[in-house]
Write a protein that holds these residues in place. Structure first.
Motif, short mmCIF file in Angstrom:
data_model
loop_
_atom_site.label_atom_id
_atom_site.label_comp_id
_atom_site.label_asym_id
_atom_site.label_seq_id
_atom_site.Cartn_x
_atom_site.Cartn_y
_atom_site.Cartn_z
N LEU A 33 43.46 -81.21 49.94
CA LEU A 33 42.95 -80.43 51.07
C LEU A 33 42.84 -78.97 50.68
O LEU A 33 43.74 -78.42 50.04
CB LEU A 33 43.88 -80.57 52.28
CG LEU A 33 43.92 -81.91 53.00
CD1 LEU A 33 44.88 -81.83 54.18
CD2 LEU A 33 42.53 -82.31 53.49
N PRO A 34 41.76 -78.30 51.09
CA PRO A 34 41.67 -76.86 50.84
C PRO A 34 42.78 -76.13 51.58
O PRO A 34 43.21 -76.55 52.66
CB PRO A 34 40.29 -76.49 51.42
CG PRO A 34 39.55 -77.77 51.53
CD PRO A 34 40.56 -78.83 51.77
N GLY A 35 43.24 -75.04 51.03
CA GLY A 35 44.27 -74.25 51.69
C GLY A 35 43.71 -73.49 52.88
O GLY A 35 42.50 -73.42 53.10
N GLU A 36 44.61 -72.91 53.67
CA GLU A 36 44.20 -72.19 54.87
C GLU A 36 43.26 -71.04 54.55
O GLU A 36 42.28 -70.82 55.27
CB GLU A 36 45.44 -71.67 55.59
CG GLU A 36 45.15 -70.96 56.90
CD GLU A 36 46.42 -70.54 57.61
OE1 GLU A 36 46.65 -69.31 57.71
OE2 GLU A 36 47.18 -71.42 58.04
N ALA A 37 43.53 -70.32 53.47
CA ALA A 37 42.68 -69.19 53.10
C ALA A 37 41.26 -69.65 52.79
O ALA A 37 40.28 -68.97 53.14
CB ALA A 37 43.27 -68.44 51.91
N CYS B 222 34.28 -78.70 57.70
CA CYS B 222 34.84 -77.98 56.56
C CYS B 222 36.33 -78.30 56.47
O CYS B 222 36.93 -78.82 57.41
CB CYS B 222 34.62 -76.47 56.70
SG CYS B 222 35.38 -75.70 58.14
N GLY B 223 36.90 -78.02 55.30
CA GLY B 223 38.30 -78.35 55.08
C GLY B 223 38.53 -79.79 54.70
O GLY B 223 39.65 -80.29 54.79
N ASP C 286 35.42 -77.48 48.37
CA ASP C 286 35.74 -76.10 48.02
C ASP C 286 34.72 -75.17 48.65
O ASP C 286 33.76 -75.61 49.28
CB ASP C 286 35.82 -75.90 46.50
CG ASP C 286 34.53 -76.32 45.78
OD1 ASP C 286 33.45 -76.33 46.42
OD2 ASP C 286 34.60 -76.63 44.58
N VAL C 287 34.93 -73.87 48.49
CA VAL C 287 34.07 -72.88 49.12
C VAL C 287 32.64 -73.00 48.62
O VAL C 287 31.68 -72.88 49.39
CB VAL C 287 34.64 -71.46 48.88
CG1 VAL C 287 33.66 -70.40 49.37
CG2 VAL C 287 35.99 -71.30 49.57
#
Length: 339
Positions: free
Chosen positions: A115-119, A66-67, A72-73
């Motif tokens: 890149l996806p953010g930390e959240a 993931c990430g 995305d989610v």
């Protein structure tokens, strides 16, 4: 095993030879993400690989990431759904880490699109726990889920910082507190094997120094804290390093307020009901006063919230604090470590 690198015949041969599990590096079921990650297989090939293992009667574990750039989610949810449909008994899900000397480390910056953010990554990990729980897989390690009884035995040796032998190119053994690393190229490995055959293992690795007491204790805490289901039993810490080390760990967790912050599970038994009742140390602690009131089955075990900050809590804080406290005599019995 990478999808596309083994046939149905090889899967059957592995099962017949007594192999008990195959780990398949799926990474994602999204062809675009696989291409971005420079993976040579497609989602369809990953599914076909798993089906070959199932037909051969060979249990399997799946690896996901993931990430990833562009992930995305919702896409991660689709990957989890696809994994559960395949009925894996074990699943590893690793968040992308950027290293400066890799292609991605030179291309992307943490927290910067695509890149996806930390959240988003935190949400992905939480979604993995929820979705996989519906399929009967529990989160027993920071990055691993399994049906009860199917937890990784091999990796458990590393997480508990126990000795192991290893063979092959680039392999590292850990024996008698010394780590032996083999050459990283095939030609170098052949030369290494001939030297060992001629002169013996000790002659080849005689210059490898044992790890220090501090390194042993740090590795044991750093790796063991990854085990969310069992953590590091204080009884095992005391058996390996002495009761003062276990008492120093309790003192550190108390001093740092990790239980109050919701990052670590409690270590002590509930307060005595009657006034004046002295809390005794657990049976394995001897008479060490620093362990008074600690539960017999107490373990250094992170909560789900603690797992989110595992590297900083354990690596940068807890390990150093425990060793420093032990050296200062805060283990109520001196600083000697008996590994």
């Amino acid at each position: 095993m990478d999808p596309g690198t083994f046939s149905a015949a090889k899967a059957r041969a592995l099962a017949a030879a007594g192999v008990t599990r195959a780990s398949v590096g799926v990474q994602s079921f999204d062809d675009a993400l696989l291409a971005a990650a420079n993976r040579p297989h497609t989602a369809a090939e990953a599914v076909a690989a798993v089906e070959r293992l199932a037909a051969a009667g060979l249990p399997y574990s799946l690896d996901l990431m993931c990430g990833l750039p562009g992930q995305d989610v919702a896409g991660w949810g689709a990957d989890l759904a696809a994994a559960t449909r395949l009925g894996a008994m074990h699943l590893s899900a690793y968040a992308l880490e950027l290293h400066p000397r890799t292609r991605w480390g030179r291309t992307y910056s943490a927290g910067v699109a695509p890149l996806p953010g930390e959240a988003a990554v935190v949400s992905m990990v939480a979604d993995a726990t929820a979705v996989l729980a519906t399929a009967g897989l529990h989160r027993y390690e920071v990055s691993n889920w399994a049906v009860p009884g199917a937890e990784a035995v091999h990796n458990g040796v590393y997480w508990r910082n126990e000795p192991y032998y290893a063979v092959g190119v680039g392999a590292t053994s850990y024996v008698a507190r010394r780590r032996y690393t083999r050459p990283a190229t095939l030609a170098g490995y052949y030369t290494y094997v001939r030297r060992v055959q001629a002169d013996g293992l000790e002659a080849v690795h005689g210059d490898v120094l044992p790890s220090s007491d501090a390194e042993e204790l740090e590795d044991t805490i750093l790796m063991g804290a990854r085990l969310l289901s069992t953590g590091i039993p204080l009884s095992r810490l005391a058996s390996r390093f002495g009761a003062p080390a276990a008492a120093a760990a309790v003192a550190s967790i108390t001093r740092l307020g990790l239980v109050e912050a919701g990052l670590c599970h409690p270590l002590h038994t509930p307060a005595a009901a009657g006034p004046g009742t002295a809390a005794a140390p657990p049976p394995w602690a001897g008479a060490n006063p620093g362990l008074a009131g600690v539960a017999a089955d107490a373990a250094i075990r992170l909560t789900p919230a603690g797992a989110l900050v595992e590297s900083s809590v354990v690596g940068a804080v807890l390990c150093e604090d425990v060793w420093e406290g032990l050296q200062l005599g805060q283990g109520e019995g001196g600083g000697a470590v008996a590994a």
